[in-house]
Design an enzyme around this catalytic site. Structure first.
Site, PDB file in Angstrom:
ATOM      1  N   PRO A  10       0.794  -1.224   0.000  1.00 38.58           N
ATOM      2  CG  PRO A  10      -0.134  -1.076   2.138  1.00 38.58           C
ATOM      3  CD  PRO A  10       0.567  -2.021   1.211  1.00 38.58           C
ATOM      4  CG  ASN A  11      -0.408   4.311   1.148  1.00 38.77           C
ATOM      5  OD1 ASN A  11      -1.374   4.732   0.540  1.00 38.77           O
ATOM      6  ND2 ASN A  11      -0.485   3.853   2.383  1.00 38.77           N
ATOM      7  NE  ARG A  18       3.662   7.215   2.130  1.00 40.71           N
ATOM      8  CZ  ARG A  18       3.872   6.025   2.623  1.00 40.71           C
ATOM      9  NH1 ARG A  18       4.185   5.017   1.823  1.00 40.71           N
ATOM     10  NH2 ARG A  18       3.768   5.812   3.906  1.00 40.71           N
ATOM     11  CE1 TYR A  23       8.616   5.177   2.396  1.00 41.09           C
ATOM     12  CE2 TYR A  23       7.387   7.185   2.820  1.00 41.09           C
ATOM     13  CZ  TYR A  23       7.711   5.889   3.149  1.00 41.09           C
ATOM     14  OH  TYR A  23       7.134   5.297   4.240  1.00 41.09           O
ATOM     15  CG  ASN A  72       8.366  -1.862   0.662  1.00 44.98           C
ATOM     16  OD1 ASN A  72       7.663  -1.894   1.668  1.00 44.98           O
ATOM     17  ND2 ASN A  72       9.083  -0.803   0.324  1.00 44.98           N
ATOM     18  CB  ALA A  75       1.133   0.205   6.416  1.00 45.49           C
ATOM     19  CD  GLU A  96      10.378  -7.365   6.408  1.00 45.21           C
ATOM     20  OE1 GLU A  96       9.912  -6.377   7.001  1.00 45.21           O
ATOM     21  OE2 GLU A  96      10.653  -8.438   6.989  1.00 45.21           O
ATOM     22  CG  HIS A  98      10.755  -2.194   5.066  1.00 44.21           C
ATOM     23  ND1 HIS A  98       9.393  -2.079   4.864  1.00 44.21           N
ATOM     24  CD2 HIS A  98      10.950  -3.376   5.688  1.00 44.21           C
ATOM     25  CE1 HIS A  98       8.805  -3.143   5.368  1.00 44.21           C
ATOM     26  NE2 HIS A  98       9.718  -3.950   5.861  1.00 44.21           N
ATOM     27  NE  ARG A 105       9.160   6.171   8.631  1.00 46.29           N
ATOM     28  CZ  ARG A 105       8.318   5.905   7.656  1.00 46.29           C
ATOM     29  NH1 ARG A 105       8.542   4.918   6.817  1.00 46.29           N
ATOM     30  NH2 ARG A 105       7.213   6.632   7.512  1.00 46.29           N
TER      31      ARG A 105
END
Length: 138
Positions: A10-11, A18, A23, A72, A75, A96, A98, A105
């Site tokens: 998502p996103n 964004r 990012y 990735n 969330a 995985e 990111h 964070r």
């Protein structure tokens, strides 16, 4: 020829727009075009969905025939037991990824339901995290 797929959650379709301080300003499509050229000896595919069930379906679809998945989950990393179980249920190894250092964070981003079932975890190197994941398969 190795067959790899990058799956973004998502996103991540908003990359380039964004929160560029976190990012970056490059869209994922722009980045993907450069890595496809750089790794032309690899059959590299890309899939993105904002919907948890579609990500699970894609993992089921590729999880027995591809050489690797670079995931990735955005969330969903911190919330989706279902995606974690899907990774556990397939044979294809998953790395995985990111873009940001999730440990630098918010506290809720420190938990991953993906990591326990992943071949490895790469985070905090911006879009280069994806390239490092590709290199882990070659």
């Amino acid at each position: 020829m190795k067959k790899l797929i990058i799956i973004n959650g998502p996103n991540l379709n908003l990359l380039g727009k964004r929160e560029p301080a976190i990012y970056g300003s490059l869209t994922f499509t722009e980045f993907f075009d450069t890595i496809k050229e750089k790794y032309e000896g690899i059959a590299l595919e890309y899939y993105q969905s904002n919907i948890e069930g579609e990500i699970i379906d894609k993992l089921h679809e590729v999880g027995f025939s591809y050489d690797g998945v670079i995931l990735n989950a955005g969330a969903y990393t911190h919330t989706s037991i279902g995606i974690g179980d899907a990774i556990k249920g397939v044979e294809t190894p998953v790395v995985e990824v990111h873009i940001s250092n999730t440990y630098a964070r918010e506290e809720f981003r420190h938990q991953s339901y993906i990591s326990p079932n992943a071949k490895g975890v790469i985070l905090g190197f911006g879009l280069q995290s994806y390239e490092l994941a590709i290199q882990s398969f070659i």
